[in-house]
Design an enzyme around this catalytic site. Sequence first.
Site, PDB file in Angstrom:
ATOM      1  N   HIS A   1       3.201  37.493  81.114  1.00 30.21           N
ATOM      2  CA  HIS A   1       3.590  36.940  82.412  1.00 30.21           C
ATOM      3  C   HIS A   1       2.942  35.589  82.682  1.00 30.21           C
ATOM      4  CE1 HIS A   1       5.821  40.488  83.647  1.00 30.21           C
ATOM      5  NE2 HIS A   1       4.810  41.243  83.262  1.00 30.21           N
TER       6      HIS A   1
ATOM      7  N   GLU B   1       5.093  51.814  80.689  1.00 28.81           N
ATOM      8  CA  GLU B   1       5.514  51.141  81.918  1.00 28.81           C
ATOM      9  C   GLU B   1       7.008  51.297  82.199  1.00 28.81           C
ATOM     10  OE1 GLU B   1       4.627  46.983  81.613  1.00 28.81           O
ATOM     11  OE2 GLU B   1       5.322  46.836  79.554  1.00 28.81           O
TER      12      GLU B   1
ATOM     13  N   ASP C   1       5.921  47.785  86.653  1.00 34.40           N
ATOM     14  CA  ASP C   1       7.184  47.990  85.947  1.00 34.40           C
ATOM     15  C   ASP C   1       7.617  49.450  85.991  1.00 34.40           C
ATOM     16  OD1 ASP C   1       7.889  45.427  85.218  1.00 34.40           O
ATOM     17  OD2 ASP C   1       6.725  45.453  83.371  1.00 34.40           O
TER      18      ASP C   1
END
Length: 252
Positions: A47, A152, A178
């Site tokens: 990210h 996730e 997530d």
Amino acid sequence: MRMNNPVKDTLRASGSAIGVFIPLPSPDVVEIVALAGFDFALLDAEHGRISPDDAYPMILAAEARDIPALVRVGENDRQVVLKYLDLGVSGVMIPQTNTPDLAREAVEAMRYAPAGLRGLAGGRTFNYGQGRPMSELVPAINDRVLSIVQFEHIDALPHLDALLATPGMDVFFVGPTDLHQSMGYGGQLGHPEVETVIQQVVDAARDCGVALGIVAPDAEQTNRRLRQGFQMIVANVPALLMRASREMLTAI
């Protein structure tokens, strides 16, 4: 480059390790979190905007301040993982490992043969050929690298027991953001059904020899997750900075 990994040693001894995601390409931030007392720096190349070129000085900064630098890559790709490992990271986190095959591939990418499929070459990892012989260093490096597989997505739940049994996996890391999105509860972090799934992971992981990890935004949530059975807790540098800034401005 040191061969031990204090975070891995701590987790093996059933202790806890507290670190931070760093999405910014900044060696200075690595030094600051180390001096603050965090156990590790987790460079976020999924990210965040951290490339291998960015990661190298951050790894050097971590080594200078005597904490391990780990990295979260953006994809379960052996060559991507290799780039960061050969720079000297002490562990790799791989996202969206929703099946036993994906988890196995993730761990194999972090280990030299016969334990895995990591490409073997000289370079920084082997002190540019000036240290101990490769035959001695290969098993030591295999043991040093912390392998972190992420849980996730709800699609991984039916495979939970098989995922926890992945050979060579050190940490099974729950990603609540997530996970809750995959369950249809986007924006409802802490939804009771999401917490039920997280507790299922905790229950399944008991006595399986794998440490559990999770993110937590603050001390209260960190303490709650530690009591729940998680050993590896990760905060986030931008969130910590934002909170401290707001607290200061509010108090003025």
